[in-house]
Write a protein that holds these residues in place. Structure first.
Motif, short mmCIF file in Angstrom:
data_model
loop_
_atom_site.label_atom_id
_atom_site.label_comp_id
_atom_site.label_asym_id
_atom_site.label_seq_id
_atom_site.Cartn_x
_atom_site.Cartn_y
_atom_site.Cartn_z
N GLU A 24 59.29 50.14 38.98
CA GLU A 24 57.93 50.56 38.63
C GLU A 24 56.93 49.45 38.92
O GLU A 24 55.73 49.66 38.85
N LEU A 25 57.44 48.27 39.24
CA LEU A 25 56.56 47.13 39.50
C LEU A 25 56.23 47.06 40.99
O LEU A 25 57.04 47.41 41.84
N ARG A 26 55.03 46.61 41.27
CA ARG A 26 54.57 46.45 42.65
C ARG A 26 53.98 45.05 42.80
O ARG A 26 53.51 44.46 41.83
N VAL A 27 53.99 44.54 44.01
CA VAL A 27 53.34 43.27 44.28
C VAL A 27 52.18 43.52 45.25
O VAL A 27 52.36 44.11 46.31
N TYR A 28 50.99 43.11 44.84
CA TYR A 28 49.79 43.19 45.68
C TYR A 28 49.48 41.79 46.18
O TYR A 28 49.79 40.80 45.52
N SER A 34 39.65 29.27 51.95
CA SER A 34 39.33 27.85 51.95
C SER A 34 37.86 27.66 51.58
O SER A 34 36.98 28.30 52.15
N LEU A 35 37.59 26.76 50.63
CA LEU A 35 36.20 26.51 50.24
C LEU A 35 35.47 25.64 51.24
O LEU A 35 34.26 25.48 51.17
N ARG A 36 36.20 25.10 52.20
CA ARG A 36 35.54 24.28 53.23
C ARG A 36 35.19 25.12 54.45
O ARG A 36 34.09 25.04 54.98
N THR A 37 36.13 25.96 54.89
CA THR A 37 35.92 26.70 56.14
C THR A 37 35.60 28.18 55.92
O THR A 37 35.12 28.85 56.83
N GLY A 38 35.91 28.69 54.72
CA GLY A 38 35.69 30.11 54.47
C GLY A 38 36.78 31.00 55.05
O GLY A 38 36.71 32.23 54.95
N GLU A 39 37.79 30.39 55.65
CA GLU A 39 38.86 31.17 56.28
C GLU A 39 39.95 31.51 55.27
O GLU A 39 40.19 30.79 54.30
N THR A 40 40.64 32.63 55.53
CA THR A 40 41.80 32.98 54.72
C THR A 40 42.93 32.03 55.07
O THR A 40 43.33 31.93 56.23
N VAL A 41 43.42 31.34 54.07
CA VAL A 41 44.48 30.35 54.32
C VAL A 41 45.80 30.76 53.66
O VAL A 41 46.83 30.11 53.86
N GLY A 42 45.77 31.81 52.89
CA GLY A 42 47.01 32.23 52.24
C GLY A 42 46.82 33.53 51.50
O GLY A 42 45.73 34.13 51.51
N PHE A 43 47.88 33.97 50.89
CA PHE A 43 47.87 35.18 50.09
C PHE A 43 48.52 34.87 48.75
O PHE A 43 49.49 34.12 48.67
N GLU A 44 47.98 35.47 47.71
CA GLU A 44 48.56 35.30 46.38
C GLU A 44 49.25 36.59 45.97
O GLU A 44 48.68 37.67 46.06
N ALA A 45 50.51 36.47 45.54
CA ALA A 45 51.27 37.63 45.08
C ALA A 45 50.90 37.93 43.63
O ALA A 45 51.02 37.07 42.76
N LEU A 46 50.42 39.15 43.38
CA LEU A 46 50.02 39.56 42.03
C LEU A 46 50.79 40.82 41.63
O LEU A 46 50.79 41.81 42.37
N ALA A 47 51.43 40.77 40.48
CA ALA A 47 52.21 41.91 40.02
C ALA A 47 51.31 43.00 39.46
O ALA A 47 50.32 42.73 38.79
N ARG A 48 51.67 44.24 39.73
CA ARG A 48 51.05 45.41 39.11
C ARG A 48 52.19 46.29 38.59
O ARG A 48 53.27 46.33 39.16
N TRP A 49 51.92 46.99 37.51
CA TRP A 49 52.94 47.84 36.90
C TRP A 49 52.47 49.28 36.96
O TRP A 49 51.44 49.63 36.38
N GLU A 50 53.20 50.12 37.66
CA GLU A 50 52.88 51.55 37.72
C GLU A 50 53.56 52.24 36.54
O GLU A 50 54.65 52.80 36.68
N HIS A 51 52.90 52.18 35.39
CA HIS A 51 53.46 52.76 34.17
C HIS A 51 53.42 54.28 34.29
O HIS A 51 52.38 54.85 34.66
N ALA A 58 47.15 46.08 35.21
CA ALA A 58 46.90 44.75 35.76
C ALA A 58 47.76 43.72 35.05
O ALA A 58 48.26 43.96 33.94
N PRO A 59 47.96 42.54 35.66
CA PRO A 59 48.80 41.50 35.03
C PRO A 59 48.38 41.16 33.60
O PRO A 59 49.22 40.93 32.74
N SER A 60 47.07 41.15 33.34
CA SER A 60 46.59 40.78 32.01
C SER A 60 47.07 41.74 30.93
O SER A 60 47.08 41.40 29.74
#
Length: 230
Positions: A24-28, A34-51, A58-60
């Motif tokens: 039932e869990l998903r990862v978004y 980057s605060l210097r270049t404005g470019e996307t430098v990575g991705f953050e894995a955030l859990a979501r729960w499809e109850h 949401a994680p909170s």
């Protein structure tokens, strides 16, 4: 009311326990900028729960419960495993030469878990992910809580070849000079400070000074979910 609250929490705990094993869990994946270049430098894995009854949570809405009950250990292990597996797919879509990483949060309880380093090592091996593509994110307050122990854990994780990120920087009680003693690679400035930059000269000054100091130490500085370019 207290009894109802306790029963509701117990029910939620049982639901979460079964959710971890029933997919039932998903990862978004949220871009990190980057605060210097404005470019996307990575991705953050955030859990979501499809109850099944309460919809997408949401994680909170469930991570604090997972942390309190200890379910954060199997949940965190699942998120890390899924993120590393998904990264193999992402890697095929990223242009050659691009340097982004996959960032996964470690909660306070996960960070103190005695088998953390062994589990991270095993998941990296099983997924075939390059350790240098993985960034493990720990909040400033968790690192500062037991500083000497935290440094030992951070060094053990660094020995695996992963990157380390300090989250929520600017909200805790460490000074910027503490960064010299932590083997971190990435600094995430707290979103509340970044969002205040447009209107608050003090926030702008804090961000500017932090970026300068961090870059002098060879750190990357990022923000999550930045949606304005001004």
């Amino acid at each position: 009311m207290g009894m109802n609250h306790s029963l509701g929490q117990l029910e939620m705990e049982e639901d979460l326990r079964s959710a971890i094993g029933q997919e039932e869990l998903r990862v978004y994946y949220q871009p990190q900028v980057s605060l210097r270049t404005g470019e996307t430098v990575g991705f953050e894995a955030l859990a979501r729960w499809e109850h099944p009854e309460r919809g997408l949570l949401a994680p909170s809405e469930f991570i604090p419960l997972a942390e309190k009950t200890g379910l954060i250990i199997p949940l965190g292990r699942w998120v890390l495993t899924e993120a590393c597996r998904q990264w193999r797919v992402f890697r095929e879509q990223i242009p050659p030469g691009a340097p982004p990483w996959m960032c996964v949060n470690l909660s306070a309880r996960q960070f103190r878990h005695p088998e953390l380093v062994e589990e991270v090592s095993a998941i990296l091996s099983e997924s075939g992910m390059d350790p240098g593509d993985l960034a493990l994110e720990i909040t400033e307050s968790v690192i500062m809580e037991k500083r000497s122990t935290a440094v030992d854990i951070l060094r053990a994780l660094k020995d695996l070849g992963v990157r380390l990120a300090m989250d929520d920087f600017g909200t805790g009680y460490s000074s910027i000079t503490n960064l010299k003693s932590f083997p971190v690679d990435i600094l995430k400035i707290d979103r509340s400070i970044v969002e205040g930059m447009d209107e608050d000269p003090e926030d702008r000054a804090v961000v500017s000074a932090t970026i300068g100091f961090a870059h002098a130490l060879g750190l990357d500085v990022v923000a999550e979910g930045v949606e304005t370019t001004g």
